[in-house]
Structure formats: structure tokens, C-alpha cells
Write an enzyme that holds these catalytic residues in place. Structure first.
Site, PDB file in Angstrom:
ATOM      1  N   TYR A 101      18.609  94.049  26.220  1.00 46.28           N
ATOM      2  CA  TYR A 101      18.103  94.239  24.855  1.00 46.28           C
ATOM      3  C   TYR A 101      18.713  93.181  23.952  1.00 46.28           C
ATOM      4  O   TYR A 101      19.919  92.895  24.048  1.00 46.28           O
ATOM      5  CB  TYR A 101      18.499  95.641  24.343  1.00 46.28           C
ATOM      6  CG  TYR A 101      18.193  95.850  22.872  1.00 46.28           C
ATOM      7  CD1 TYR A 101      17.022  96.497  22.480  1.00 46.28           C
ATOM      8  CD2 TYR A 101      19.058  95.380  21.878  1.00 46.28           C
ATOM      9  CE1 TYR A 101      16.729  96.667  21.143  1.00 46.28           C
ATOM     10  CE2 TYR A 101      18.759  95.541  20.539  1.00 46.28           C
ATOM     11  CZ  TYR A 101      17.603  96.188  20.180  1.00 46.28           C
ATOM     12  OH  TYR A 101      17.304  96.344  18.852  1.00 46.28           O
ATOM     13  N   GLU A 189      13.065  91.658  17.765  1.00 42.66           N
ATOM     14  CA  GLU A 189      13.658  92.443  18.851  1.00 42.66           C
ATOM     15  C   GLU A 189      12.974  92.110  20.171  1.00 42.66           C
ATOM     16  O   GLU A 189      11.748  92.035  20.229  1.00 42.66           O
ATOM     17  CB  GLU A 189      13.480  93.939  18.547  1.00 42.66           C
ATOM     18  CG  GLU A 189      14.125  94.860  19.575  1.00 42.66           C
ATOM     19  CD  GLU A 189      13.776  96.331  19.329  1.00 42.66           C
ATOM     20  OE1 GLU A 189      14.597  97.047  18.746  1.00 42.66           O
ATOM     21  OE2 GLU A 189      12.663  96.744  19.711  1.00 42.66           O
TER      22      GLU A 189
END
Ligand code: GDP
Ligand code: MN
Length: 379
Positions: A101, A189
């Protein structure tokens, strides 16, 4: 402005980040044709402004063309968290060894940029934050200094990514930071950022929110503006150039200035009501703007009363009053209106409104008493 995944990937690609080849399509036939050009296996991915598409059945692996046809048919029209799927992204499938992530966003309390990196990717970062907070490596980046390669390397080492992923991740994060800052994004993101079986670090998902106020610097952002999903009320307000956010209460709010509009929503809550919207008509509260604002609010079926809260600075009270009177002639308003008018030329404005007052148009002396009255009328 929220971007679809495929727009986010095209945005990232402009900054040199590795993304998969793919095509955006709107029908099963187009999906099949795209997969034919790309070559199977492909991923069939729902394009909606919502996360968790995988869990909702909106992300499927298709080994061959028959599977593409089947998945595209199932995903188009699917409801994902209230968003109906109308567009698909067909991309070359990747072989995943590991999922990470990565993100950048603004940390408002620290007044600086915040980068987050985790070797636990592919699941929502909120879940990682609760269940395994130590697995998130954070970096605060001063916008004046920018993200240096040394600081980035340190950050990646703290995240304890495997050796094979380190250089590729550093390269992507440096580019992601540039995309985030130069692209005027509020949030970028990548979840998951993957290490492929072949040992390459690669962007597999993209969530991007751009600052709509930066459009003047990026003429190409117009394309994203066109694909924003607004509720009907917001679309109508946007068309009139009004700053409008739909809320779920019953008191329609019109104020001049964003700060006053926010305070108005607060004070409605404070006296036990709920605002139906936030609406800032800005500085020029003339009849055209006021009519547009009243029209938008009047079209909202949950509105039971309307609170017009004006504090005249540059905006003159008499002009506002004329605007309200004129717009009431143009638009048939279904709910009672409560007005608070203060500031420059407020006395003149009140005098103009005097003959129009009645059950459907009420003038109050203070913001608080006006809020109370509007909430009462909404019951
Ligand atoms: P989200 O659920 O909305 O976050 O959608 P993602 O694009 O992140 O996809 C969800 C999950 O699908 C990922 O975490 C992966 O596990 C899987 N996935 C996505 N693309 C691929 C791919 O190309 N190959 C494989 N094997 N899995 C994928
Ligand atoms: Mn994802």
C-alpha cells in the site's frame, strides 16, 4: 474531483509510473473487443467512484474471451455502494507475488504532506491501521524540501519491504510524490502496489482526488470534471456556478461566503435542526444568483423551510433584498423563508423587505433567532 481508476492510472503514467495496458469500455461487446486487442488473460474492473470493488464482485479475472463476456455482463449495471457500474476497465492481468500500500495526502493537523507505506496491501488501510498499526510506515514531507531520495529510501526500509521490491518502490514513490504535488492532488493512493512474480514493482490500482480549484493550471482536468458523479441537486447548482453540497436535513441554507454558510449549517444543528444543504452564493447576491439558489433548494423535496443568512460586506443589503424579492416573483417557492440580513445597508434591505413579509417570508434580527425559526418551520 475524484478520478476513476483508469483515469488515475493514465494520470500516474504521465509521471512515468508503471501501470498495465488497458482500455475503458461501456458495453460487453466493447469489453470483448478490447480483450481481443490486449490478449487474454485480462482483468475486468468496474469503474466507479468507490473503493472495495473487489469485495463487491466488481473486479474479475478472465482467462479467456468467454470469461470476459460473462464478467462484463455481470459487472455492468452492478450496484457498488450506491454507484451503478456504467464503465469498465479491461487491463492485462498481472501475476502477483505480493501486495503493498502507498499513498500521499495532506495531514491537516501537522500542516504538511503525509506519505504512508505498508507491506500489508490489498486490504483497506483503515483496517491495517486498526489491526496492525505498526505495519504502516509514515513520512511527513515538508513541501518546501520535497521528498528526497535519501528520505524516501529510509522510509521504504522502515516499511520492511523485501529486498526485491526496494528499488522499484523507491522509484515509484518519488514519481508518486511529484504527481501528487505538481498534479495538485489532494490524495493519491496505490492499493495494491504489487511485486510481480517476475520481480517488478507495479501499480495495480489507482485512487486519485484532484483539487478542482487547480483546474486553471491544468486545462486537461476538464475531462475529469465532466465525469464527476454529482447528485441531481449538486449538478443543478454546479451548472449555475453555485458552491453547493447536498446534506440530509430539512432546512435549506443560503448564505454569502463559505465561512458563513458553514456557520449557518452549524447553528441550524445547534438549535436541533438539520441542514438540507450547504450553499454559498458568494459575494454577488444579485437576483440571478439568488433565483438560481432558491430554485436549486426548492427542487429538493426534503426541504421544509429555507434559511437565507446574509452578512453584507461588499455585498449590499439592499441589493440582496431586491434579489430576494425579484427571485420570489420568478420562482414559486414551496417552503417558508426565514431571512437574517445584517451588515452593509442592512437597514435599507430590511425596509425593502417589510411590505413582502408574511407567513412565507419572515425576517429575524439575529442568526440564532432566525435558525430557531427556520427549524421550527421545518417541523
Ligand atoms: P478495489 O477492490 O476497489 O480496491 O480494486 P483493486 O483494483 O484493488 O482490485 C482488488 C483486488 O483484485 C486486488 O487487491 C488484487 O488482489 C486483485 N487484482 C486486481 N488486479 C489483478 C491482476 O491483474 N491480477 C491478479 N491476479 N489479481 C488482481
Ligand atoms: Mn484497491
Amino acid at each position: 474531483m475524484d478520478l476513476f481508476e483508469h483515469q488515475g492510472k493514465e494520470f500516474f503514467a504521465q509521471y512515468g509510473m508503471p501501470v498495465s495496458a488497458g482500455e475503458a469500455v461501456f458495453s460487453v461487446d466493447e469489453a470483448v473487443a478490447a480483450a481481443g486487442r490486449l490478449g487474454t488473460p485480462v482483468m475486468v474492473k468496474a469503474q466507479v467512484h468507490a473503493g472495495g470493488r473487489g469485495k463487491a464482485g466488481g473486479v474479475k479475472f478472465a482467462a479467456d474471451i468467454d470469461a470476459v463476456r460473462e464478467h462484463a455482463g455481470n459487472i455492468l449495471g452492478l450496484d457498488i455502494k450506491g454507484h451503478i457500474v456504467k464503465r469498465l476497465w479491461i487491463e492485462e492481468a498481472s501475476d502477483i507475488a505480493e501486495e503493498y500500500y502507498a499513498s500521499f495526502t495532506l495531514d491537516r493537523s501537522a500542516k504538511t504532506h503525509l506519505g504512508m507505506l505498508s507491506k500489508e496491501g490489498g486490504i483497506e488501510i483503515e483496517t491495517v491501521a486498526v489491526e496492525n498499526p505498526d505495519a504502516i510506515a509514515k513520512i511527513w514531507v515538508d513541501p518546501v524540501d520535497g521528498l528526497t531520495e535519501a528520505a524516501c529510501r529510509q522510509w521504504v526500509l522502515e516499511a520492511e519491504l523485501p529486498e526485491a521490491a526496494i528499488e522499484g518502490t523507491i522509484d515509484i514513490l518519488l514519481k508518486l510524490y511529484i504527481a501528487y504535488t505538481e498534479g495538485d492532488a489532494d490524495m493519491v493512493e496505490i492499493n495494491p502496489l504489487i511485486l510481480t512474480s517476475a520481480g517488478k514493482v507495479h501499480v495495480l490500482d489507482a485512487k486519485v482526488t484532484l483539487d478542482a480549484n487547480s483546474e486553471y493550471r491544468h486545462p486537461d482536468y476538464q475531462q475529469y470534471d465532466e465525469t464527476q458523479v454529482r447528485d441531481e441537486r449538486e449538478a443543478a447548482a454546479h451548472a449555475h456556478g453555485l458552491q453547493y453540497v447536498g446534506l440530509d436535513g430539512t432546512v435549506g441554507v443560503i448564505a454569502n461566503g463559505a465561512g458563513l454558510a458553514m456557520s449557518t449549517v452549524d447553528v441550524v444543528n445547534q438549535v436541533g435542526g438539520r441542514a438540507a444543504n450547504f450553499l454559498d452564493i458568494g459575494g454577488g447576491a444579485n437576483a440571478d444568483l439568488m433565483s438560481a439558489a432558491l430554485q436549486v433548494i426548492n427542487n429538493d423535496p426534503s426541504v421544509k423551510s429555507i434559511f437565507i443568512n446574509i452578512f453584507g460586506g461588499i455585498t449590499r443589503g439592499d441589493v440582496v433584498a431586491e434579489g430576494i424579492i425579484e427571485s420570489m416573483k420568478r420562482v414559486k417557492i414551496d417552503s417558508p423563508i426565514v431571512i437574517r440580513l445584517d451588515g452593509t445597508n442592512a437597514e435599507d434591505g430590511r425596509r425593502l423587505l417589510e411590505p413582502e413579509l408574511g407567513d412565507d417570508l419572515v425576517l429575524e434580527d439575529t442568526m440564532l433567532s432566525a435558525a430557531r425559526r427556520a427549524v421550527e418551520l421545518a417541523k
